[in-house]
Each structure stands twice: as structure tokens, then as C-alpha cells.
Scaffold this motif. Structure first.
Motif, PDB file in Angstrom:
ATOM      1  N   VAL A 236       0.834  -1.196   0.000  1.00 38.91           N
ATOM      2  CA  VAL A 236       0.000   0.000   0.000  1.00 38.91           C
ATOM      3  C   VAL A 236       0.870   1.247   0.000  1.00 38.91           C
ATOM      4  N   ALA A 249       0.517  -4.088   4.207  1.00 37.84           N
ATOM      5  CA  ALA A 249      -0.621  -4.169   5.122  1.00 37.84           C
ATOM      6  C   ALA A 249      -0.771  -5.620   5.546  1.00 37.84           C
ATOM      7  N   VAL A 252      -5.774  -7.119   3.605  1.00 36.58           N
ATOM      8  CA  VAL A 252      -6.724  -6.247   2.922  1.00 36.58           C
ATOM      9  C   VAL A 252      -7.862  -7.106   2.391  1.00 36.58           C
ATOM     10  N   TYR A 282      -8.916  -2.170   5.038  1.00 44.84           N
ATOM     11  CA  TYR A 282      -7.747  -2.744   5.709  1.00 44.84           C
ATOM     12  C   TYR A 282      -8.220  -3.565   6.906  1.00 44.84           C
ATOM     13  N   LEU A 285      -3.484  -3.083   9.296  1.00 43.67           N
ATOM     14  CA  LEU A 285      -2.485  -2.183   8.714  1.00 43.67           C
ATOM     15  C   LEU A 285      -1.820  -1.367   9.817  1.00 43.67           C
ATOM     16  N   SER A 301      -5.973  -0.220  11.088  1.00 44.22           N
ATOM     17  CA  SER A 301      -6.839  -1.379  10.878  1.00 44.22           C
ATOM     18  C   SER A 301      -8.311  -0.978  10.917  1.00 44.22           C
ATOM     19  N   LEU A 305      -9.623   1.696   2.127  1.00 46.17           N
ATOM     20  CA  LEU A 305      -8.525   2.090   1.261  1.00 46.17           C
ATOM     21  C   LEU A 305      -8.840   3.439   0.622  1.00 46.17           C
ATOM     22  N   ASN A 341      -5.018   7.013   4.186  1.00 43.29           N
ATOM     23  CA  ASN A 341      -5.213   5.768   4.932  1.00 43.29           C
ATOM     24  C   ASN A 341      -5.846   5.992   6.299  1.00 43.29           C
TER      25      ASN A 341
END
Length: 408
Positions: A236, A249, A252, A282, A285, A301, A305, A341
Motif C-alpha cells: 500500500v 498491510a 486487505v 484494511y 495495517l 486497521s 482504502l 489511509n
């Protein structure tokens, strides 16, 4: 950028063996691939001539009075970075396409590849995109660096299709694939980390499930698909203060549905529409974000995205015969999407951006008038950044092009 000497060498070999299963034609394929990308004398320079603000800029962020306001020429300044790189990729694949009966077919594929990266460089000056300035601070530059990585990549796919009736079939597939980081992603992490490199990237591992329906007859065309994809160690992009890096990550999850339908009013005229629903999140992440000379972990997390609209629509229509008048129009709409993100900023997308084409064919002659962004809408084709600062990439204004083709 002075790209120096670049060499690309490669070959692909494929072998096809037709055969029959229960009297039905089937095909076995085998192939091999080899490729090398070699770069020598790669150099990067600062700009020699540029204008700074001179006073504190009237916008936030890390910008200062020394931030670059505009470049005044493309003349080379100080040598900032040197490097050279080798990338090798080689592998083979096998595929069997079996027609088991008049209605049932099965497709099997397996592929394995090896990717090798060897990159050496020396970064003496770095571009600080947040401050819009150059820096030679030892904490912010990579200095002498070397990347020597190799990845073994595997992929497979198993699919089947069944004809319900001559005009309608259903299908299902399951596939797995490894995704290798590319050279620019590997380099970006070394250069972004400066004296404190970001953890090394690993290959992403993706498993995809898809089911769908296809319909074709004289009047109606339909493609419908639903998919579910889980990717471990997905690669990512992370953008902080306009500095870009790439990280893995943990997991995903991508769910989606796509539909395209056309209706032929008469043989020369059709209208159609397409719709895509995308829900990309995610599951795990941890971002490594640089604050000054240090890297700090931040948990993203559960976030969506960025840059992926949940809803996308397209409407289109066309008219045309083998000779004579040709015309088509297409209108696109993108729903809102997050721009980072952390999901702290959102862009509204755009609505009813329309492109049109008017043409005429006679014999070997063809004339086309293309008009993109017909209604001259002001919108952004991309947006990125967090709540403190979002940057937009503006779309082109109305663009008109006249094209003439003569076919021998």
C-alpha cells in the motif's frame, strides 16, 4: 532526472498442443519468459534556477520562507543522487483449457517466476516534498545505499463455465497470486526512511473468488460479476507531508460487484450502462510514519482504502454502420472516496463527466471529432492528503481533437 543508459532485453516462448476430450476440442499451453531491465549512470539533480517565497508562506504545513514557489528553468543544478540497477525476471507457466462437454468447460493455469533486484546508489541531497525544499541533513538522506532482493512468485487459477442456454452462461473462478514490489517502491522506502530505513517490503499474497453471468443475444448484452479478494501483506502507498513510501498491510479485504448491460435498439444503435460497487478495507495495517528523524507505528486497521469510490456509474450510447455517420457519447460518475489511509479526509468525486465522438466513414476515409469533458466541468481526477492538507489533481478542461485516417 538524467536517466543515463537503459537496456531492456527479454523473450517469451509459448507452445500450444491442441487435443480432444470426449470428442471436444481442448488446448494445452506451456510457456517460458525471461526479461532483464538494466540501468546505468542514473543521475538526479536539483533545479539550478528557482524562486522561493522569501517570506513565510500564507498556508500551513511544514513550508517555510525557503520553500520553492516556482522553478524558473530546467537547467541542472547540483548533483543530488547517482545510481544503477539490475532487474531480472524469469519463469514458466502451464495452462490446460478443457472442453468437457458442449456446455461445460474447465480452465486450469499455474505459473512460477523468480524476480531479482540489485540497486546501488548514493543520495547526497533529498527533496523534502512537505517543506518544498532540498535537504542534505544526514538524518533525512540515505547516503550510500544498496538493495539486493529476490522474490519467488507463484500463481494459479481454476475456473469453470457452464452454458445454461446457448445465449447465457455462468462461471466461477478461484485464483491465487503473489505480487512483487517494483524497483521504484523498493527505492522509495530507502530514500523516504533516510538514515532510518522503513521495514523491507515483502511480496503480497492474494486469493480471489469470483462468480458471474454472461448473456449475449441479438438485442441484449449482459456481464455480471461478484468477487471477494483477501490479500496478505498487500503493498500500500503511504503519503505523509507529501512524502510517499510503500508498506505491507497485514491484510486487505476487497468485496465488489460489477454490472454492464447493453440494449441494441436497432442493429446500428445501442444504449448501455455499467455500475461498480467496491468495498475495500484494511483488516490489518500498521503504518510507519516518519516524524522528524524517527519512524513511528500508527494503527489503521478497519479503515477503508483511499482513492477507491464505493460507487461508479457509466452511461453510454452509440450509433454507426459500416459506412456513413458514426456517433457516441459516454458519461461517467465517481462517488466519494477517502483521500488517505487514516480516513480523516474525503473527496466528493465527480458527476456526469461526458465525452463525445462524431465521425464519418466513406471507403478508405475516416474523420472523427472527439470532445472530452464536453460540458467543461471543473473537477479533480484525483485527491490525496489528510485533514490538514488535501491536494487535488485537476482534470483537463474541454478538449477537442479532429482526426483523419486513411486505410490502405
Amino acid at each position: 532526472n538524467d536517466s543515463g543508459k537503459n537496456h531492456v532485453i527479454g523473450t517469451d516462448l509459448a507452445f500450444e498442443v491442441p487435443h480432444e476430450i470426449n470428442g471436444n476440442k481442448s488446448t494445452f499451453l506451456a510457456g517460458a519468459t525471461a526479461r532483464a531491465n538494466l540501468t546505468r549512470d542514473d543521475e538526479k539533480y536539483t533545479y539550478a534556477d528557482y524562486e522561493t517565497y522569501g517570506v513565510d508562506p500564507d498556508f500551513g504545513g511544514p513550508k517555510t520562507a525557503n520553500s520553492i514557489k516556482a522553478t524558473l528553468s530546467d537547467r541542472k543544478g547540483t548533483l543530488a543522487e547517482t545510481g544503477e540497477s539490475d532487474m531480472y525476471l524469469y519463469g514458466f507457466y502451464l495452462q490446460e483449457m478443457m472442453q468437457l462437454s458442449e456446455k461445460l468447460s474447465v480452465d486450469m493455469m499455474a505459473r512460477i517466476e523468480k524476480a531479482e533486484f540489485k540497486v546501488d546508489g548514493d543520495q547526497m541531497i533529498a527533496a523534502d516534498w512537505g517543506a518544498m525544499d532540498y535537504t542534505s541533513d544526514p538524518a533525512d538522506i540515505a547516503g550510500l545505499y544498496s538493495i539486493d532482493r529476490d522474490f519467488t512468485l507463484a500463481s494459479y487459477r481454476l475456473g469453470t463455465s457452464y452454458a445454461l442456454v446457448p445465449t447465457t452462461s455462468v462461471y466461477a473462478t478461484i485464483g491465487y497470486s503473489d505480487q512483487v514490489p517494483n524497483e521504484s517502491e523498493l527505492k522509495s522506502n530507502v530514500l523516504y526512511g533516510g538514515a532510518t530505513p522503513i521495514p523491507e517490503l515483502e511480496s503480497a499474497k492474494s486469493t480471489n473468488y469470483e462468480v458471474g453471468l454472461k448473456h449475449r443475444d441479438e438485442k441484449i448484452f449482459i456481464d455480471m460479476a461478484a468477487y471477494y479478494t483477501v490479500t496478505k501483506d498487500d503493498i500500500v502507498q503511504v503519503v505523509v507531508d507529501q512524502e510517499t513510501s510503500y508498506q505491507n498491510a497485514g491484510e486487505v479485504e476487497k468485496k465488489g460487484f460489477e454490472l454492464q448491460a447493453e440494449y441494441n435498439i436497432v442493429p446500428s444503435t445501442k444504449i448501455g450502462a455499467s455500475y461498480a460497487y467496491s468495498r475495500f478495507k484494511y483488516k490489518e495495517l500498521i503504518e510507519w510514519v516518519r516524524t522528524g528523524p524517527t519512524l513511528n507505528p500508527v494503527d489503521r486497521s478497519g479503515n477503508y482504502l483511499p482513492h477507491v469510490p464505493k460507487n461508479q456509474y457509466t452511461l453510454y450510447a452509440s450509433y454507426g454502420q459500416k459506412e456513413g455517420l458514426q456517433a457516441s457519447v459516454e458519461s461517467q460518475t465517481w462517488g466519494s472516496y477517502y483521500t488517505d489511509n487514516s480516513n480523516t479526509a474525503k473527496h466528493e468525486g465527480f458527476k456526469y463527466v461526458t465525452n463525445a465522438n462524431l465521425g464519418y466513414i466513406t471507403g478508405a476515409h475516416r474523420v472523427n471529432l472527439f470532445v472530452n469533458n464536453l460540458f467543461d466541468k471543473k473537477y479533480a481526477v484525483a485527491a490525496s492528503g489528510d485533514a490538514s492538507e488535501v491536494l487535488y489533481t485537476p482534470a483537463a478542461p474541454r478538449t477537442v481533437m479532429l482526426n483523419y485516417t486513411y486505410q490502405f
